[in-house]
Design an enzyme around this catalytic site. Structure first.
Site, PDB file in Angstrom:
ATOM      1  N   ASP A  83       0.858  -1.190   0.000  1.00 51.25           N
ATOM      2  CA  ASP A  83       0.000   0.000   0.000  1.00 51.25           C
ATOM      3  C   ASP A  83       0.893   1.238   0.000  1.00 51.25           C
ATOM      4  O   ASP A  83       1.252   1.767   1.050  1.00 51.25           O
ATOM      5  CB  ASP A  83      -0.928  -0.022   1.212  1.00 51.25           C
ATOM      6  CG  ASP A  83      -1.985   1.068   1.145  1.00 51.25           C
ATOM      7  OD1 ASP A  83      -2.075   1.747   0.108  1.00 51.25           O
ATOM      8  OD2 ASP A  83      -2.725   1.234   2.134  1.00 51.25           O
ATOM      9  N   ALA A  84       1.275   1.665  -1.207  1.00 51.09           N
ATOM     10  CA  ALA A  84       2.246   2.750  -1.367  1.00 51.09           C
ATOM     11  C   ALA A  84       1.609   4.045  -1.853  1.00 51.09           C
ATOM     12  O   ALA A  84       2.114   5.128  -1.585  1.00 51.09           O
ATOM     13  CB  ALA A  84       3.337   2.320  -2.347  1.00 51.09           C
ATOM     14  N   LYS A  85       0.519   3.909  -2.623  1.00 53.43           N
ATOM     15  CA  LYS A  85      -0.196   5.057  -3.210  1.00 53.43           C
ATOM     16  C   LYS A  85       0.765   5.964  -3.976  1.00 53.43           C
ATOM     17  O   LYS A  85       0.688   7.182  -3.888  1.00 53.43           O
ATOM     18  CB  LYS A  85      -0.952   5.842  -2.141  1.00 53.43           C
ATOM     19  CG  LYS A  85      -2.000   5.007  -1.403  1.00 53.43           C
ATOM     20  CD  LYS A  85      -2.760   5.839  -0.389  1.00 53.43           C
ATOM     21  CE  LYS A  85      -3.780   5.004   0.356  1.00 53.43           C
ATOM     22  NZ  LYS A  85      -3.142   4.036   1.287  1.00 53.43           N
ATOM     23  N   ARG A  86       1.656   5.357  -4.730  1.00 56.92           N
ATOM     24  CA  ARG A  86       2.643   6.117  -5.477  1.00 56.92           C
ATOM     25  C   ARG A  86       2.001   6.796  -6.691  1.00 56.92           C
ATOM     26  O   ARG A  86       1.063   6.277  -7.289  1.00 56.92           O
ATOM     27  CB  ARG A  86       3.783   5.215  -5.934  1.00 56.92           C
ATOM     28  CG  ARG A  86       4.613   4.623  -4.807  1.00 56.92           C
ATOM     29  CD  ARG A  86       5.366   5.710  -4.041  1.00 56.92           C
ATOM     30  NE  ARG A  86       6.269   5.139  -3.054  1.00 56.92           N
ATOM     31  CZ  ARG A  86       6.116   5.246  -1.741  1.00 56.92           C
ATOM     32  NH1 ARG A  86       5.101   5.916  -1.246  1.00 56.92           N
ATOM     33  NH2 ARG A  86       7.001   4.703  -0.913  1.00 56.92           N
TER      34      ARG A  86
END
Length: 277
Positions: A94-97
């Site tokens: 879960d990085a939401k890059r």
């Protein structure tokens, strides 16, 4: 992992539960703090208490990156442990890059090659070239933000495009449908906003949805299933704090399992009602 393999796990475990490993040193039991890698020790115990009830684990990278190199080691140790002892589990970074293509290419390599996760969450707001590098990997998944579970999601996500009548999150789904497919792309849709599930499903009837917000954030599992479930379930519902911090005493694994089991039982009923098990 393919969509069919994911669905097989859902049927086998009678569950579409994802446990979020948002691990904070200030919240884990004190007796673990003397361990060489306290965060990994906590994660390992949570995994052992819930692996038969969950089809996925979601590691929120911010909780590891804040500790620098030692946090990244904890993250890698956790992924390696799941891969070794529970290889059927779907692992989400879960990085939401969200960055330009050259940077996105490095992020994709980090999460899919170096870390060996199955999926990564990505912000789509820089457009197609910031997402495509993630979609180049076979049997890996890119999870695009559509409707997030936070309170201020309406600042941008529900603004209406006057030319099309669609809201911004709908434009995201419609545009991105041409970048990938339901075999390598999912969408984040928060359980705290069930009124938007029908709109997402209108545009993406077969894609898996990663659904945060059930548990402490107050999202309804029943409402999510009513509007979001498909013929292959199509849902991965995440609960983080509500499970892993149900108790912070020496018996924390017992309470974590109880919370996970309660959700799994509710999910089993919903899967039976849909005729999927």
């Amino acid at each position: 992992m393919t969509a069919q393999e994911l669905f097989e796990q859902i049927k086998k475990k009678r569950s579409f539960l994802c446990v979020g490993l948002d691990t904070e040193l200030t919240k884990i039991p004190e007796h673990l703090l003397s361990k060489e890698d306290p965060m990994f020790e906590f994660n390992k115990k949570i995994i052992e208490a819930t692996h038969d009830l969950a089809i996925a684990y979601k590691l929120n990278l911010a909780f590891y990156e804040v500790h620098g190199a030692s946090g990244w080691i904890s993250l890698m140790n956790t992924v390696k442990y799941i891969r070794k002892y529970h290889p059927e589990i779907f692992i989400i970074a879960d990085a939401k890059r969200g960055d330009i293509a050259n940077t996105a290419r490095m992020y994709a390599k980090a999460y899919f090659r170096s870390l060996n996760c199955d999926a990564v969450t990505v912000s789509p707001y820089l457009g197609q070239d910031s997402v495509m590098p993630y979609l180049e990997y076979d049997n890996k998944w890119t999870i695009l933000l559509a409707i997030t579970s936070n309170e201020s999601f309406k600042d941008f996500q529900t603004i209406e495009n006057k030319d099309t009548g669609n809201k911004v999150f709908e434009e995201v789904v419609l545009k991105s449908m041409h970048w990938g497919s339901d075999a390598n792309m999912m969408y984040v849709v928060g359980a705290t906003h069930p009124e938007y599930f029908a709109a997402v499903r209108k545009h993406a009837p077969n894609h898996f949805l990663l659904v945060p917000g059930v548990g402490q954030q107050g999202g309804s599992l029943q409402k999510v299933a009513e509007s979001g479930m498909t013929d292959n379930c199509g849902l991965i519902v995440n609960s983080s704090r509500g499970i892993i911090y149900a108790d912070i005493s020496g018996n924390f694994t017992v309470e974590a399992r109880k919370r996970a089991f309660t959700l799994q039982q509710e999910m089993e009923i919903l899967l039976k009602q849909k005729g999927l098990i």
